[in-house]
Motif scaffolding. Structure first.
Motif, PDB file in Angstrom:
ATOM      1  N   ALA A   1      -8.714  -4.492 -16.237  1.00  9.08           N
ATOM      2  CA  ALA A   1      -8.764  -4.097 -15.176  1.00  9.08           C
ATOM      3  C   ALA A   1      -7.577  -4.621 -14.321  1.00  9.08           C
ATOM      4  N   THR A   2      -7.365  -5.799 -14.622  1.00  8.02           N
ATOM      5  CA  THR A   2      -6.342  -6.639 -13.883  1.00  8.02           C
ATOM      6  C   THR A   2      -4.774  -5.939 -14.029  1.00  8.02           C
ATOM      7  N   MET A   3      -4.526  -5.481 -15.419  1.00 10.16           N
ATOM      8  CA  MET A   3      -3.363  -4.956 -15.746  1.00 10.16           C
ATOM      9  C   MET A   3      -3.445  -3.660 -15.281  1.00 10.16           C
ATOM     10  N   THR A   4      -4.401  -2.903 -15.160  1.00  7.61           N
ATOM     11  CA  THR A   4      -4.347  -1.480 -14.581  1.00  7.61           C
ATOM     12  C   THR A   4      -4.067  -1.730 -12.879  1.00  7.61           C
ATOM     13  N   ALA A   5      -4.699  -2.710 -12.303  1.00 10.63           N
ATOM     14  CA  ALA A   5      -4.383  -2.911 -11.016  1.00 10.63           C
ATOM     15  C   ALA A   5      -2.872  -3.344 -10.684  1.00 10.63           C
ATOM     16  N   VAL A   6      -2.367  -4.267 -11.668  1.00 12.85           N
ATOM     17  CA  VAL A   6      -0.886  -4.333 -11.433  1.00 12.85           C
ATOM     18  C   VAL A   6      -0.135  -3.150 -11.729  1.00 12.85           C
ATOM     19  N   ASN A   7      -0.313  -2.313 -12.600  1.00 13.64           N
ATOM     20  CA  ASN A   7       0.506  -1.003 -13.148  1.00 13.64           C
ATOM     21  C   ASN A   7       0.315  -0.183 -11.764  1.00 13.64           C
ATOM     22  N   ASP A   8      -0.932  -0.167 -11.068  1.00 16.63           N
ATOM     23  CA  ASP A   8      -1.136   0.745 -10.099  1.00 16.63           C
ATOM     24  C   ASP A   8      -0.495   0.137  -8.745  1.00 16.63           C
ATOM     25  N   GLY A   9      -0.406  -1.073  -8.749  1.00 15.44           N
ATOM     26  CA  GLY A   9       0.854  -1.678  -7.469  1.00 15.44           C
ATOM     27  C   GLY A   9       2.139  -1.246  -7.757  1.00 15.44           C
ATOM     28  N   ILE A  10       2.584  -1.282  -9.132  1.00 10.86           N
ATOM     29  CA  ILE A  10       3.911  -1.249  -9.296  1.00 10.86           C
ATOM     30  C   ILE A  10       3.976   0.566  -9.062  1.00 10.86           C
ATOM     31  N   GLU A  11       3.086   1.032  -9.299  1.00 12.02           N
ATOM     32  CA  GLU A  11       3.244   2.438  -9.177  1.00 12.02           C
ATOM     33  C   GLU A  11       3.159   2.989  -7.336  1.00 12.02           C
ATOM     34  N   GLU A  12       2.358   1.983  -6.600  1.00 13.85           N
ATOM     35  CA  GLU A  12       2.254   2.429  -5.193  1.00 13.85           C
ATOM     36  C   GLU A  12       3.456   1.759  -4.487  1.00 13.85           C
ATOM     37  N   SER A  13       4.178   0.834  -5.272  1.00 12.48           N
ATOM     38  CA  SER A  13       5.483   0.089  -4.540  1.00 12.48           C
ATOM     39  C   SER A  13       6.606   1.402  -4.318  1.00 12.48           C
ATOM     40  N   GLY A  14       6.428   2.248  -5.375  1.00 11.48           N
ATOM     41  CA  GLY A  14       7.232   3.294  -4.958  1.00 11.48           C
ATOM     42  C   GLY A  14       8.607   3.033  -5.840  1.00 11.48           C
ATOM     43  N   ILE A  15       8.655   1.929  -6.518  1.00 13.51           N
ATOM     44  CA  ILE A  15      10.001   1.706  -7.038  1.00 13.51           C
ATOM     45  C   ILE A  15      10.413   2.691  -8.039  1.00 13.51           C
TER      46      ILE A  15
END
Length: 357
Positions: free
Chosen positions: A127-141
């Motif tokens: 779940a943590t890795m999923t949240a990290v990946n979601d954060g990367i996606e939300e950053s819009g980079i």
């Protein structure tokens, strides 16, 4: 926004609604035009930072070290001022840009983080890795190439000042260390008063610190090619010590019989170990001691090393007297002045070949 505060019922179960306020949308979340405008502003900061870093490098090579910015009551170095302003401005803009990106364009949904045992389960790690990946996606980079590429450009340009400043750590490969400003007929002057020296100014057993009598160097047309800062560097490299001893105590090497004047010998002031200035003189033993690592040179015996880590003898400057009775150099040092490095063996061989020819 995230909350690490966990509310639990007496039974230990989490409260369904911990009382967080309703999510407040930012202008960039609801207005595509505002979003694009903010994105361009951030990319502009990164772009200006890149230009400032390039300006840092340009200023380093184009602004003279002796140029000044005159302000009533004080003078500033134009080079240091420009380098400081460009580097500080670039770092400031990169920092502001990253903060603005995080505050205005990256995801800001509130989250509730549940406390869990120190050893996370496989499910929690997943779940943590999923949240990290979601954060990367939300950053819009990945969705904002303008910001991403401008940031990468600015961060890449950060390496330019580092490369430029490394130039001050030493000479470039191929630069020669084999010569100083000493030349035939140049007077030896006292390094404090600047007065030229006569043999009568130095007593037996005395050591005098000297330097070449130069103020600036000119080309064939009389234009200055060596200015204040360069003159100081040249004098530092050409700094010498003069000692006087009884002529019968001196054992000159072959070809050096006429290098002294009435027992006055001249040597480089720069230790051949790591370049420390030397002036600790033992007049009874004719030894010169380096204060840094205790290398000891016998000045009565051609400056040879008698103790310590120094590898080469202290370079000797041949002396003569001009028509007015002042001490002058016969030539430049026949040996390399400065610390011993492996590449100096190659330069010394070339210098010996030049002297032989």
């Amino acid at each position: 926004m995230s909350s690490d505060i966990e509310e639990r019922t007496p039974a230990g179960d989490p409260i369904a609604d911990p009382g967080l306020p309703a999510h407040q949308y930012r202008p960039q979340d609801v207005d595509p035009a505002q979003e694009k405008r903010t994105e361009r502003q951030i990319a502009g900061m990164f772009g200006i930072a890149t230009l400032l870093l390039i300006g840092f490098c340009v200023a380093y090579f184009t602004i003279g070290q002796d140029q000044l910015i005159v302000i009533p009551g004080t003078n500033w170095s134009a080079l240091n001022f420009t380098l400081g302003i460009t580097l500080a401005g670039a770092l400031l803009l990169i920092g502001i840009g990253i903060i603005q990106w995080a505050k205005k364009l990256m995801g800001d949904h509130e989250m509730i983080e549940m406390r869990h045992p120190a050893a996370s389960s496989v499910e929690d790690r997943t779940a943590t890795m999923t949240a990290v990946n979601d954060g990367i996606e939300e950053s819009g980079i990945g969705r904002r190439p303008l910001i991403r590429n401008s940031l990468l450009g600015a961060l890449g340009a950060m390496g330019l000042p580092a490369i430029v400043m490394l130039r001050d750590m030493g000479p470039l490969p191929g630069d020669t260390l084999a010569h100083t400003v000493w030349e035939p007929g140049m007077r030896v002057v006292n390094d404090v008063s600047g007065q030229p020296l006569r043999p009568s100014d130095i007593e037996v057993g005395q050591l005098v610190n000297g330097q070449p009598a130069i103020f600036y160097e000119t080309d064939d047309d009389g234009h200055a090619v060596m200015h204040g800062h360069d003159v100081l560097n040249a004098k530092a490299k050409a700094a010498v010590i003069l000692v006087r001893m009884r002529p019968e105590d001196i054992t000159p090497a072959e070809g050096r019989e006429n290098w002294g004047i009435d027992g006055i010998l001249c040597y480089s002031k720069i230790c051949t170990h790591v370049g420390c200035p030397i002036s600790l003189w033992e007049q009874q033993t004719h030894h010169l001691l380096c204060p840094c690592h205790q290398s000891t040179f016998d000045l009565a015996d051609n400056g040879k090393v008698v103790f310590g880590p120094a590898y080469r003898p202290l370079p000797q400057l041949p002396l003569a007297v001009d028509d007015e009775g002042y001490l002058i150099a016969v030539s430049d040092f026949p040996e390399i002045v400065g610390p011993s490095y492996s590449f100096l063996d190659r330069d010394q061989k070339r210098l010996d070949e030049e002297n032989a020819s």
